[in-house]
Design a protein around this motif. Sequence first.
Motif, PDB file in Angstrom:
ATOM      1  N   UNK A   8       0.847  -1.191   0.000  1.00 35.60           N
ATOM      2  CA  UNK A   8       0.000   0.000   0.000  1.00 35.60           C
ATOM      3  C   UNK A   8       0.885   1.245   0.000  1.00 35.60           C
ATOM      4  N   UNK A   9       1.771   1.356   1.019  1.00 32.99           N
ATOM      5  CA  UNK A   9       2.643   2.536   1.100  1.00 32.99           C
ATOM      6  C   UNK A   9       3.989   2.303   0.427  1.00 32.99           C
ATOM      7  N   UNK A  10       4.415   1.045   0.356  1.00 31.12           N
ATOM      8  CA  UNK A  10       5.680   0.710  -0.290  1.00 31.12           C
ATOM      9  C   UNK A  10       6.909   1.041   0.536  1.00 31.12           C
ATOM     10  N   UNK A  11       6.720   1.588   1.740  1.00 32.59           N
ATOM     11  CA  UNK A  11       7.857   2.003   2.548  1.00 32.59           C
ATOM     12  C   UNK A  11       8.257   0.976   3.608  1.00 32.59           C
ATOM     13  N   UNK A  12       7.293   0.559   4.406  1.00 36.62           N
ATOM     14  CA  UNK A  12       7.580  -0.296   5.566  1.00 36.62           C
ATOM     15  C   UNK A  12       7.487  -1.778   5.201  1.00 36.62           C
ATOM     16  N   UNK A  13       8.111  -2.597   6.049  1.00 34.36           N
ATOM     17  CA  UNK A  13       7.954  -4.043   5.895  1.00 34.36           C
ATOM     18  C   UNK A  13       6.530  -4.408   6.283  1.00 34.36           C
ATOM     19  N   UNK A  14       5.942  -5.332   5.553  1.00 29.73           N
ATOM     20  CA  UNK A  14       4.571  -5.740   5.874  1.00 29.73           C
ATOM     21  C   UNK A  14       4.574  -6.634   7.102  1.00 29.73           C
ATOM     22  N   UNK A  15       3.588  -6.430   7.967  1.00 28.18           N
ATOM     23  CA  UNK A  15       3.417  -7.256   9.155  1.00 28.18           C
ATOM     24  C   UNK A  15       2.212  -8.172   8.974  1.00 28.18           C
ATOM     25  N   UNK A  16       1.296  -7.786   8.090  1.00 33.86           N
ATOM     26  CA  UNK A  16       0.011  -8.454   7.983  1.00 33.86           C
ATOM     27  C   UNK A  16      -0.354  -8.689   6.519  1.00 33.86           C
ATOM     28  N   UNK A  17      -1.429  -9.466   6.308  1.00 35.35           N
ATOM     29  CA  UNK A  17      -1.969  -9.705   4.971  1.00 35.35           C
ATOM     30  C   UNK A  17      -3.470  -9.450   4.995  1.00 35.35           C
ATOM     31  N   UNK A  18      -3.991  -8.875   3.943  1.00 38.12           N
ATOM     32  CA  UNK A  18      -5.432  -8.664   3.813  1.00 38.12           C
ATOM     33  C   UNK A  18      -6.119 -10.026   3.852  1.00 38.12           C
ATOM     34  N   UNK A  19      -7.150 -10.169   4.678  1.00 36.89           N
ATOM     35  CA  UNK A  19      -7.831 -11.457   4.743  1.00 36.89           C
ATOM     36  C   UNK A  19      -8.573 -11.813   3.452  1.00 36.89           C
ATOM     37  N   UNK A  20      -8.863 -10.828   2.624  1.00 37.51           N
ATOM     38  CA  UNK A  20      -9.580 -11.103   1.381  1.00 37.51           C
ATOM     39  C   UNK A  20      -8.648 -11.453   0.228  1.00 37.51           C
TER      40      UNK A  20
END
Length: 133
Positions: A8-20
């Motif tokens: 989404x932002x492209x900056x931070x490491x992802x911690x989560x995933x969209x459930x959909x």
Amino acid sequence: MGPRKCEVCGDADSKYKCPSCLLPYCSIPCFKKHKEIPCMKPPSPQSIPAPISHNGTSYQIDEENCVLKRSQLESIAASNEIRDALRNDELRKSILKIDSSKDAFEELDKAMEGQSFKEFADKILCLLSPQEQ
């Protein structure tokens, strides 16, 4: 394989995933921004596991890692921070409304607009996937 970046932002490491749609994101603001445009589950070429039933409604779980393990549930139950948060009447009403709703996902989206529920969700997500800061 290193940490995935928030898509989404492209900056931070992802911690989560969209459930959909399983899109990786890093925070609730990014999740809300992602949800501004409806998303769908990607088609799964794998065999489909048996549905899980709750309150008479069946839910299809496409990935095993979407279901919490007993140890994860126990860590949530043992958390003083989670227990303290559950003393909030507004939060308890939101959880009950989600649990008793015919469309729990829609009710969850509505609950995510409230500050107490957002903070509660963040506490649980941080407990389940702690990130070193």
